[in-house]
Design an enzyme around this catalytic site. Structure first.
Site, mmCIF file in Angstrom:
data_model
loop_
_atom_site.group_PDB
_atom_site.id
_atom_site.type_symbol
_atom_site.label_atom_id
_atom_site.label_comp_id
_atom_site.label_asym_id
_atom_site.label_seq_id
_atom_site.Cartn_x
_atom_site.Cartn_y
_atom_site.Cartn_z
ATOM 1 N N LYS A 177 0.918 -1.222 0.021
ATOM 2 C CA LYS A 177 0.015 -0.097 -0.077
ATOM 3 C C LYS A 177 0.678 1.197 0.024
ATOM 4 C CE LYS A 177 -1.826 2.685 2.587
ATOM 5 N NZ LYS A 177 -1.702 3.906 1.974
ATOM 6 N N GLY A 229 6.232 4.900 8.545
ATOM 7 C CA GLY A 229 5.426 6.027 8.638
ATOM 8 C C GLY A 229 5.617 6.710 9.768
ATOM 9 N N SER A 230 4.491 7.456 10.140
ATOM 10 C CA SER A 230 4.609 8.438 11.425
ATOM 11 C C SER A 230 4.758 7.538 12.577
ATOM 12 C CB SER A 230 3.721 9.452 11.399
ATOM 13 O OG SER A 230 2.336 8.844 11.319
ATOM 14 N N THR A 231 5.018 7.956 13.840
ATOM 15 C CA THR A 231 4.916 7.423 14.971
ATOM 16 C C THR A 231 3.454 7.138 15.390
ATOM 17 O OG1 THR A 231 7.104 7.738 15.668
ATOM 18 C CG2 THR A 231 5.678 7.398 17.476
ATOM 19 N N ALA A 233 0.600 6.979 13.595
ATOM 20 C CA ALA A 233 0.197 5.729 12.901
ATOM 21 C C ALA A 233 0.646 4.367 13.303
ATOM 22 C CB ALA A 233 0.298 6.036 11.450
ATOM 23 N N GLY A 234 1.971 4.297 13.464
ATOM 24 C CA GLY A 234 2.871 3.162 13.797
ATOM 25 C C GLY A 234 2.123 2.710 15.004
ATOM 26 N N GLU A 251 9.056 1.070 11.059
ATOM 27 C CA GLU A 251 10.004 2.068 10.819
ATOM 28 C C GLU A 251 9.245 3.472 11.097
ATOM 29 O OE1 GLU A 251 13.040 1.389 10.643
ATOM 30 O OE2 GLU A 251 13.112 -0.771 9.884
ATOM 31 N N CYS A 285 13.272 10.573 7.578
ATOM 32 C CA CYS A 285 13.151 10.092 8.782
ATOM 33 C C CYS A 285 14.399 10.230 9.788
ATOM 34 C CB CYS A 285 12.648 8.693 8.916
ATOM 35 S SG CYS A 285 13.467 7.570 7.794
HETATM 36 P P1 NAD Z 1 1.913 8.398 7.993
HETATM 37 O O1 NAD Z 1 1.970 7.649 9.015
HETATM 38 O O2 NAD Z 1 0.739 9.555 7.796
HETATM 39 O O3 NAD Z 1 1.550 7.579 6.492
HETATM 40 C C1 NAD Z 1 2.382 6.329 6.047
HETATM 41 C C2 NAD Z 1 1.626 5.573 5.476
HETATM 42 O O4 NAD Z 1 0.851 4.540 6.463
HETATM 43 C C3 NAD Z 1 0.715 5.875 4.425
HETATM 44 O O5 NAD Z 1 0.898 4.937 3.263
HETATM 45 C C4 NAD Z 1 -0.439 5.981 5.173
HETATM 46 O O6 NAD Z 1 -1.675 6.025 4.140
HETATM 47 C C5 NAD Z 1 -0.569 4.836 5.949
HETATM 48 N N1 NAD Z 1 -1.183 4.816 7.239
HETATM 49 C C6 NAD Z 1 -1.670 5.885 7.921
HETATM 50 N N2 NAD Z 1 -2.313 5.689 9.237
HETATM 51 C C7 NAD Z 1 -2.259 4.239 9.077
HETATM 52 C C8 NAD Z 1 -3.253 3.529 9.857
HETATM 53 N N3 NAD Z 1 -3.660 3.738 11.115
HETATM 54 N N4 NAD Z 1 -3.136 2.068 9.438
HETATM 55 C C9 NAD Z 1 -2.365 1.517 8.401
HETATM 56 N N5 NAD Z 1 -1.895 2.405 7.425
HETATM 57 C C10 NAD Z 1 -1.824 3.953 7.706
HETATM 58 O O7 NAD Z 1 3.279 9.281 7.561
HETATM 59 P P2 NAD Z 1 3.557 10.480 6.712
HETATM 60 O O8 NAD Z 1 3.538 11.603 7.706
HETATM 61 O O9 NAD Z 1 2.744 10.507 5.301
HETATM 62 O O10 NAD Z 1 5.116 9.993 6.535
HETATM 63 C C11 NAD Z 1 6.145 10.649 6.995
HETATM 64 C C12 NAD Z 1 6.452 9.901 8.356
HETATM 65 O O11 NAD Z 1 7.034 8.644 7.982
HETATM 66 C C13 NAD Z 1 7.450 10.421 9.298
HETATM 67 O O12 NAD Z 1 7.219 10.633 10.679
HETATM 68 C C14 NAD Z 1 8.987 9.979 9.139
HETATM 69 O O13 NAD Z 1 9.857 10.098 9.779
HETATM 70 C C15 NAD Z 1 8.244 8.419 8.757
HETATM 71 N N6 NAD Z 1 9.331 7.578 8.026
HETATM 72 C C16 NAD Z 1 9.894 6.789 8.602
HETATM 73 C C17 NAD Z 1 10.890 6.038 8.119
HETATM 74 C C18 NAD Z 1 11.886 4.857 8.671
HETATM 75 O O14 NAD Z 1 12.555 4.096 8.135
HETATM 76 N N7 NAD Z 1 11.939 5.029 9.892
HETATM 77 C C19 NAD Z 1 11.051 6.255 6.436
HETATM 78 C C20 NAD Z 1 10.561 7.256 5.825
HETATM 79 C C21 NAD Z 1 9.475 8.001 6.597
#
Ligand code: NAD
Length: 491
Positions: A177, A229-231, A233-234, A251, A285
């Site tokens: 996704k 993604g973000s902490t 959402a993680g 991650e 990130c």
């Molecule tokens: P986000 O968490 O909003 O979204 C990331 C992905 O997750 C998207 O595809 C989104 O549609 C999906 N998503 C969001 N909420 C979800 C949920 N509840 N269940 C399942 N899927 C969900 O992140 P963003 O703001 O778009 O991206 C930036 C973030 O990603 C920053 O915090 C950045 O640090 C982090 N990031 C981490 C790494 C790493 O390797 N540690 C790498 C790149 C980005």
């Protein structure tokens, strides 16, 4: 592209279950540059059902690993031919400067496909371990099953391939996704997967928003979740995986520190901070946006950093000279400007930049590269992930305080130390609590180096042998010695 308006599910381009579309908007021109079909809950079910069939009945997980390695090498060859197009597409979608896109958004993913295929050649799929009580144990690595791979928009292909390549080589099926900001590069990858001749259902691609991600994570047919993604959402993904007892790797975000020691060269520190803190226009990130500077060298280090931030070329991301492009979306531009206002309100000293548009820019989601000095590490601009071109300088006295400040963060993703003395640098590297660290360089992007975070930066590792292990389950097999059985029968 012939598949516009369709989704790659089960090895074919199919009509989506709803007529929802994603408009991809250029962060540079604010004009629509492409459209993609948006997946809905029914499509999630179709993709997982196809992946389940590929795992439960298909040949993929049972193939000789050499056949999967050959398939990934075919994909790598096709990827190499289209990598320029991939780089240009990502720059158009999310505004990453083309020089960065060519290297990190296309070349590195391509290299990773080949690197993972190489790691898989030497992987011990079955090994024998001497048992503690004298009888050997056979350890067999088996595919984890159906993998949900969820990625953000900032490094879309790098993050996708870091999950896809090891998962495929391990014998898993992947439902991917991508983020709604970057569906086009994911669909180009789907084309390459189709051409590489992977069996139906082994990879499906579902562009869509958080609702699609949530449905995927919750689907009972999914065995394992790999989320970047973000902490915030993680945490939700982890909770859903807890409820379903699914293995998960996360991650997440970061707010990493670059520790400058008192013997470092200001010019080297400034050049390092440009790469470590401002790469991908600060949308990384791993961005090392807290620069810890010794009080004894404070003025000259701030001057060198200020000159670098002032001079970094900002503008059209398709221009090869550009080093800072627009941010991905208006909401990110507003968010980053909000943090620049907040920093001033918190009492940090604005040295370069501010909330206005960069010179010569009259449209697009740009932010002026900004440097704050005299930052207290407890300020929000030093604690929260800004995800834009904003650097903060925090003064310290003594190495113990530098390490304490580096660790004074909810996050622990990357970090670095800058020094003329590598031994001193290694001492700091050993002490900081983080997942990855560089001495006189930002951190290692080598596919052999495991990547991941501690604390709120995540759980698990990608890349390297550890990255393969994430997609494998270990089965322990013990075989009774023949003599024992016969002795048992005689009694
Ligand atoms: P986000 O968490 O909003 O979204 C990331 C992905 O997750 C998207 O595809 C989104 O549609 C999906 N998503 C969001 N909420 C979800 C949920 N509840 N269940 C399942 N899927 C969900 O992140 P963003 O703001 O778009 O991206 C930036 C973030 O990603 C920053 O915090 C950045 O640090 C982090 N990031 C981490 C790494 C790493 O390797 N540690 C790498 C790149 C980005």
């Amino acid at each position: 592209m012939g598949h516009e308006g369709r989704l790659f599910i089960g090895g074919e381009w199919v009509a989506p279950s709803t007529d929802a579309r994603i408009d991809v908007v250029s962060p540079h021109t604010e004009a629509v540059i492409g459209r993609a079909a948006a997946a809905g809950p029914t499509d999630v079910d179709r993709a997982v059902t196809a992946a389940r069939a590929a795992i439960d009945a298909g040949p993929w997980p049972r193939l000789d690993p050499a056949e999967r390695i050959a398939a990934v090498r075919r994909l790598a060859a096709l990827y190499g031919e289209r990598r320029r197009e991939m780089a240009e597409l990502i720059t158009a979608e999310m505004g990453s400067p083309i020089s960065f896109s060519k290297l990190a958004q296309a070349m590195l993913p391509w290299t990773m496909l080949g690197a993972f295929a190489d790691f898989a050649e030497g992987y011990a799929w079955e090994e024998t371990r001497p048992g503690y009580y004298g009888q050997d144990v056979i350890l067999r690595k088996e595919p984890a099953g159906v993998v949900a791979a969820i990625v953000p928009w900032n490094m879309p292909q790098f993050l996708i391939v870091g999950k896809l390549a090891p998962a495929l080589l391990a014998g898993c099926a992947v439902v991917l996704k991508p983020a709604p900001e970057t569906p086009l590069d994911a669909n180009l990858l789907a084309e390459l997967i189709e051409q590489a001749g992977l069996p139906p259902g082994v990879v499906s691609v579902l562009p869509g928003g958080a609702d699609v991600g949530e449905a995927l994570v919750a689907h009972p047919g999914v065995d394992r979740v790999s989320f970047t993604g973000s902490t915030a959402a993680g945490r939700q993904v982890a909770a859903a995986c807890g409820a379903g007892l699914k293995r998960v790797s996360l991650e997440l975000g970061g707010k990493s520190a670059a520790v400058v020691l008192d013997d470092a060269e200001p010019a080297a520190v400034a050049a390092g901070a440009k790469l470590a803190g401002l790469m991908n226009s600060g949308q990384a990130c791993v961005a090392q946006t807290r620069i810890l500077v010794p009080e004894s060298r404070y003025g000259e280090m701030v001057d060198a950093l200020a000159a670098m931030v002032d001079e970094v070329p900002v503008g059209d991301p398709s221009d090869r000279a550009t080093e800072i492009g627009p941010l991905v979306a208006r909401r990110q531009q507003e968010r980053v400007r909000g943090y620049i206002e907040l920093g001033q309100y918190e009492g940090a000293r604005l040295v370069v930049g501010g909330t206005g548009l960069p010179a010569g820019v009259d449209r697009g989601w740009y932010v002026r590269p900004t440097l704050f000095a005299d930052v207290d590490n407890r300020m929000r601009i030093a604690q929260e992930e800004i995800f834009g071109p904003v650097l903060t300088v925090v003064p310290y006295a003594g190495e113990d305080e530098a390490v304490r400040l580096a660790d004074e963060s909810d996050y622990g993703l990357s970090g670095s130390v800058w020094t003329a003395d590598v031994d001193r640098g290694m001492e700091v590297a050993r002490r900081v609590r983080t997942g990855t660290f560089g001495v006189n360089q930002p951190y290692s992007m080598d596919p052999a180096a495991p990547f991941g975070g501690v604390k709120a930066s995540g759980v698990g590792r990608e890349l390297g042998r550890e990255g393969m292990d994430e997609y494998l389950e270990v089965k322990a097999i013990s075989v009774a010695p023949a003599t024992d059985l016969s002795e048992g029968r005689d009694r």
